[in-house]
Design a protein around this motif. Structure first.
Motif, PDB file in Angstrom:
ATOM      1  N   GLN A  81      39.540   6.805   0.288  1.00 33.05           N
ATOM      2  CA  GLN A  81      39.303   5.575   1.039  1.00 33.05           C
ATOM      3  C   GLN A  81      38.376   5.825   2.227  1.00 33.05           C
ATOM      4  O   GLN A  81      37.513   5.000   2.537  1.00 33.05           O
ATOM      5  CB  GLN A  81      40.626   4.968   1.524  1.00 33.05           C
ATOM      6  N   ARG A  84      34.807   6.232   0.911  1.00 39.90           N
ATOM      7  CA  ARG A  84      34.218   4.945   0.526  1.00 39.90           C
ATOM      8  C   ARG A  84      33.669   4.185   1.715  1.00 39.90           C
ATOM      9  O   ARG A  84      32.869   3.274   1.556  1.00 39.90           O
ATOM     10  CB  ARG A  84      35.247   4.095  -0.211  1.00 39.90           C
ATOM     11  N   SER A  85      34.070   4.525   2.926  1.00 42.37           N
ATOM     12  CA  SER A  85      33.540   3.853   4.114  1.00 42.37           C
ATOM     13  C   SER A  85      32.248   4.499   4.618  1.00 42.37           C
ATOM     14  O   SER A  85      31.621   3.958   5.527  1.00 42.37           O
ATOM     15  CB  SER A  85      34.588   3.842   5.225  1.00 42.37           C
ATOM     16  N   SER A  94      32.374   3.417  -4.961  1.00 43.59           N
ATOM     17  CA  SER A  94      32.828   2.047  -5.189  1.00 43.59           C
ATOM     18  C   SER A  94      32.163   1.391  -6.394  1.00 43.59           C
ATOM     19  O   SER A  94      32.496   0.261  -6.732  1.00 43.59           O
ATOM     20  CB  SER A  94      32.549   1.203  -3.945  1.00 43.59           C
ATOM     21  N   ASP A 103      39.666   6.606  -8.712  1.00 43.61           N
ATOM     22  CA  ASP A 103      41.005   6.135  -8.368  1.00 43.61           C
ATOM     23  C   ASP A 103      42.078   6.855  -9.173  1.00 43.61           C
ATOM     24  O   ASP A 103      43.124   7.220  -8.646  1.00 43.61           O
ATOM     25  CB  ASP A 103      41.119   4.627  -8.586  1.00 43.61           C
ATOM     26  N   ILE A 108      45.224   6.723  -6.825  1.00 42.86           N
ATOM     27  CA  ILE A 108      45.251   5.413  -6.179  1.00 42.86           C
ATOM     28  C   ILE A 108      45.613   4.386  -7.240  1.00 42.86           C
ATOM     29  O   ILE A 108      44.972   4.299  -8.282  1.00 42.86           O
ATOM     30  CB  ILE A 108      43.884   5.072  -5.554  1.00 42.86           C
ATOM     31  N   THR A 110      45.665   0.640  -8.219  1.00 40.57           N
ATOM     32  CA  THR A 110      45.135  -0.673  -7.870  1.00 40.57           C
ATOM     33  C   THR A 110      45.735  -1.725  -8.788  1.00 40.57           C
ATOM     34  O   THR A 110      46.057  -1.439  -9.939  1.00 40.57           O
ATOM     35  CB  THR A 110      43.597  -0.702  -7.987  1.00 40.57           C
TER      36      THR A 110
END
Length: 113
Positions: A81, A84-85, A94, A103, A108, A110
């Motif tokens: 995460q 991804r920023s 992404s 993921d 992760i 989702t």
């Protein structure tokens, strides 16, 4: 050539453990490594260090890696995460073709849309 050098791996392990102690403190380090959920990872990590010191470098490295995955595997979602920023890596991680694979590797979960 020196990737599996016994002395360098042992020094890295010692510095890694000292870094954890200096960052979160000795009491919290003990609590982290002795949690029942982290016990298998802690045992494998310490067994890997002992195997490296007993000149079983490659096998010790693999055992230690499995222990690290057991100890710190929960943080991979947070790391993804954060990545991804970032400006250059974020759009790649992404991308619709890459995101499900990343993921799944990071653990992760989702919700389907």
């Amino acid at each position: 050539m020196t990737f599996f050098d016994r002395a360098l791996l042992a020094l890295g392990n010692i510095l890694f453990l000292l870094g954890i102690v200096l960052i979160i403190g000795p009491q919290k380090t003990y609590v982290f490594f002795s949690r029942p959920a982290k016990r298998r990872g802690s045992i494998l990590f310490l067994l890997g260090i002992m195997m490296i010191l007993m000149k079983w470098t490659f096998v010790g490295f693999i055992v230690e890696f499995v222990g690290i995955m057991g100890l710190f595997g929960d943080f991979f979602g947070i790391i993804v995460q954060f990545l991804r920023s970032l400006p250059l890596i974020g759009p790649i991680l992404s991308h619709p073709a890459v995101a499900p694979v990343v993921d799944r590797l990071a653990g992760i979960h989702t919700l389907p849309v």
